[in-house]
Design an enzyme around this catalytic site. Structure first.
Site, short mmCIF file in Angstrom:
data_model
loop_
_atom_site.label_atom_id
_atom_site.label_comp_id
_atom_site.label_asym_id
_atom_site.label_seq_id
_atom_site.Cartn_x
_atom_site.Cartn_y
_atom_site.Cartn_z
CB CYS A 2 -0.94 0.11 1.20
SG CYS A 2 -2.17 -1.18 1.25
NE ARG A 27 4.64 1.50 -0.14
CZ ARG A 27 5.67 1.26 0.66
NH1 ARG A 27 6.89 1.42 0.21
NH2 ARG A 27 5.49 0.88 1.90
CD1 TRP A 74 -0.46 -6.32 -3.02
CD2 TRP A 74 -0.79 -6.88 -0.87
NE1 TRP A 74 -0.16 -7.66 -2.88
CE2 TRP A 74 -0.35 -8.03 -1.58
CE3 TRP A 74 -1.05 -7.00 0.48
CZ2 TRP A 74 -0.19 -9.27 -0.97
CZ3 TRP A 74 -0.89 -8.24 1.09
CH2 TRP A 74 -0.46 -9.35 0.37
CG ASN A 100 1.42 0.82 4.25
OD1 ASN A 100 1.07 -0.34 4.10
ND2 ASN A 100 2.66 1.21 4.10
N GLY A 101 -0.89 -0.85 6.36
CA GLY A 101 -0.62 -1.72 7.50
C GLY A 101 -1.84 -2.55 7.85
CD GLU A 482 15.80 -14.24 -7.92
OE1 GLU A 482 15.27 -14.72 -6.91
OE2 GLU A 482 15.47 -13.15 -8.40
CE LYS A 486 12.59 -11.98 -10.17
NZ LYS A 486 13.24 -11.93 -8.91
CD GLU A 489 8.97 -12.50 -8.18
OE1 GLU A 489 8.85 -11.93 -7.10
OE2 GLU A 489 9.99 -12.37 -8.89
CG HIS A 505 16.35 -38.03 -3.82
ND1 HIS A 505 16.53 -39.36 -3.52
CD2 HIS A 505 17.60 -37.50 -3.87
CE1 HIS A 505 17.82 -39.60 -3.36
NE2 HIS A 505 18.49 -38.49 -3.57
CE LYS A 604 11.46 -3.30 -6.04
NZ LYS A 604 11.71 -4.67 -6.50
#
Ligand code: G6P
Length: 609
Positions: A2, A27, A74, A100-101, A482, A486, A489, A505, A604
């Site tokens: 947010c 955000r 968000w 925000n929070g 990573e 990517k 995402e 395995h 982010k």
């Protein structure tokens, strides 16, 4: 997570809020809204979706004023909708807030306030704040906010305006970051510095438990009890160009291409070729404490976690100190087995990730030495650790981290060399060979970036893939993680990163001609083992793309496609192997028409648990 923006001055507030929200959109972007004040009542405009949708709403239904607040959301409590979009208001619409929070136990407050007659219009936790302020409001907005704060638990950065106490914005912080920007006869508030760069470089960071009352004549700072505070003014040295796309189609692509510069900047001033040494006195940890370090624990989330895993290989190899890399969200609830000879490193791009910050705060009872590897100097994590090792990546706008990943690996390599130097576990020649190779990395990345056509063509073959397996071993196991992260995402293709040796395995059961594999295969000490893993996949009709050194001729016959990187000291190969994997994910996602810079559901900076 947010974004909050606000302005008070003489200009029309609307474009300032909208431009600010665009800079904060990384955000969160499921809905957005603004509230502005002219002569009459507070006017709100809100929309589900991105800021562009809010802009359309404003074209149809214009507002203006010279102060106001805005928000990009968000969702945590309540689905994304216009109704749940901020700003939220009290029963009368005279008190309007952005937040925000997360407000804990908000349902108890909501029940109580409803019982007292307050009418709720949304599913959010935020709305209780507006009604609480309404409950305590008499004449003075900051007094009402102060009293409301006494009843709030959780994490919040809140900005409040009221048509009953006009020409002021009241701002409080208990958790998520919030900043006051000081212009000439105008003031700004923001969740981060990016929206402010166009107007001012002088900013004040609020700490937890602090409040700012921003009026046209100036800003008053106090704590929640009302005690006045004198705050330090910080000067930001980022420039506005850093947050523009500079001709690239997406921020992510621009940021991938920035990596040579980022690595150079993160190395700058920290290496002495004459002495063959790393110079990290700046981190502010006493060398005698560093010498006593017997264990390193690295805390991180997301991409920072993957960079930290690479750091584990660097530190164990070079400094001979055992390293555990922990998901902060898990570690914060564990029994911390730490002592004064432990070094805890918090790795965080934003320095505000709630889990990393909470884990750091919780483990401090064990009194370990603490260090932040961080990209934002003024962030909470950077301020709450004993030492600070900055990554000089500059602002990263693409939600999927790329350049900050490389900057974090660079910083962790420097740390490994520094630890090895101080505890004398590394001889001078070895140190020097790493230092020399580190300096060559930017040029080697430039050579990868100068020939991306083949990679783009290859990536486009996979735009309809549903799954992908990424395999790597030793220092490139984290790069497999990573690379897969990517792809997930930004393209929404399911991908798994796995240590190659573990494939037999479990994941090998998935191999068929619909499960392509990206195998990271630099010529390192376990190259032959990776080649065996590749053969096992080929024997089961799997399609294999290998990332291999330019001089590795034999690999061509064993795989379906090869992505070439320059040869490099094997321990440092993650710096190079990561770049084509970032580009591969980017090209697939862009070809699928995905929103590369703002992938669905992500944010982010995750400032909630
Ligand atoms: C979010 C971001 C990731 C990032 C992670 C940790 O999930 O989308 O890109 O890696 O948070 O963030 P930090 O700021 O602590 O590195």
């Amino acid at each position: 997570m947010c974004g909050i923006i606000g302005y008070i001055g003489k200009k029309n507030v609307v474009p300032i809020l909208i431009e600010g929200l665009k800079k904060l959109e990384y955000r969160g972007y499921d809905s957005a809204g603004i509230a502005v004040v002219d002569d009459g009542p507070i006017l709100r405009r809100r929309a589900k979706g991105k800021i562009s949708v809010l802009e359309d709403v404003l074209k149809q239904d214009e507002v203006k004023g010279n102060y106001g607040i805005g928000h990009t959301r968000w969702a945590t409590h309540g689905r994304p909708s216009e109704e749940n979009a901020h700003p939220h208001q009290d029963c009368t619409g005279d008190i309007v807030i952005v937040h925000n929070g997360i407000i804990e136990k908000y349902m108890d407050l909501k029940t109580q306030l409803s019982f007292e007659g307050h009418k709720f219009q949304t599913e959010t936790d935020t709305e209780v704040i507006a009604h609480l302020i309404e409950k305590y409001f008499q004449e003075n907005l900051e007094e009402a906010v102060r009293q409301a704060m006494e009843h709030l638990e959780g994490e919040f950065a809140v900005a409040v305006i009221s048509s009953r106490d006009r020409d002021k914005i009241v701002l409080v912080k208990q958790g998520p970051p919030v900043i006051v920007g000081l212009g000439e006869n105008e003031y700004f508030i923001s969740s981060d510095v990016n929206p402010l760069l166009l107007y001012t470089k002088d900013v004040v960071f609020l700490n937890d438990g602090e409040m700012a009352v921003i009026e046209r004549e100036g800003v008053t700072y106090s704590d929640f009890s009302g005690k006045l505070l004198k705050k330090k003014i910080d000067h930001i040295n980022w420039n506005p160009l850093m947050i523009e796309k500079s001709g690239f189609k997406h921020f992510m692509l621009k940021e991938i291409f920035e990596q040579p510069r980022v690595i150079r900047d993160t190395l700058k001033g920290r290496i002495s070729m004459d002495k063959g040494k790393v110079l990290l006195g700046e981190i502010g940890l006493p060398p005698e404490r560093i010498k006593s370090i017997r264990r390193v624990v690295i805390l991180a989330c997301g991409t920072s976690f993957n960079a930290s895993l690479v750091g584990k290989y660097f530190i164990e190899e070079i400094a001979g100190i055992p390293v555990d890399v922990e998901y902060a969200s898990e570690y914060r609830y564990r029994n911390f087995i730490l002592d004064k000879n432990s070094l805890v490193v918090a790795v965080s791009q934003s320095g505000e990730t709630a889990d990393t910050l909470a884990a750091l705060r919780a483990l401090k009872v064990k009194k370990p030495l603490t260090l932040a590897v961080c990209n934002v100097e003024s962030s909470s994590i950077a301020r709450e650790t004993a030492g600070l090792l900055m990554t000089h990546a500059g602002p990263e706008i693409g939600v999927a981290a790329t350049k900050t990943f490389s900057a974090q690996m660079t910083a962790l390599m420097l740390l490994a060399l520094y630890l090895g130097q101080i505890n004398e576990s590394m001889d001078k020649d070895t140190g020097l060979s790493y230092i020399k190779e580190l300096q060559r990395i930017p040029t080697k990345i430039e050579s990868i970036l100068s020939q991306t056509e083949g990679l783009e063509k290859l990536a486009k073959k996979f735009i309809s893939a549903s799954h992908f397996l990424y395999l790597g071993r030793w220092a490139n196991y984290p790069i497999a993680l990573e690379g897969a992260l990517k792809l997930k995402e930004i393209s929404y293709i399911h991908a798994e990163g796995y240590p190659s040796g573990e494939m037999k395995h479990g994941p090998i059961a998935l191999i068929d001609d619909n499960m392509p594999t990206m195998a990271i295969a630099p010529k390192d000490r376990i190259y032959e083992k990776i080649m065996s893993n590749i053969s096992e996949i080929k024997a089961r009709s799997g399609y294999v793309i290998a990332v291999a050194y330019e001089d590795d001729k034999e690999i061509e016959a064993k795989v379906d496609a090869v992505i070439r990187i320059p040869a490099i000291l094997p321990l440092l190969s993650p710096f190079l192997t990561t770049v084509p994997l970032q580009l591969f994910a980017y090209y697939i996602a862009a070809a699928r028409g995905a929103d590369v810079d703002q992938p669905r559901n992500l944010a982010k900076s995750v400032t909630v648990e």
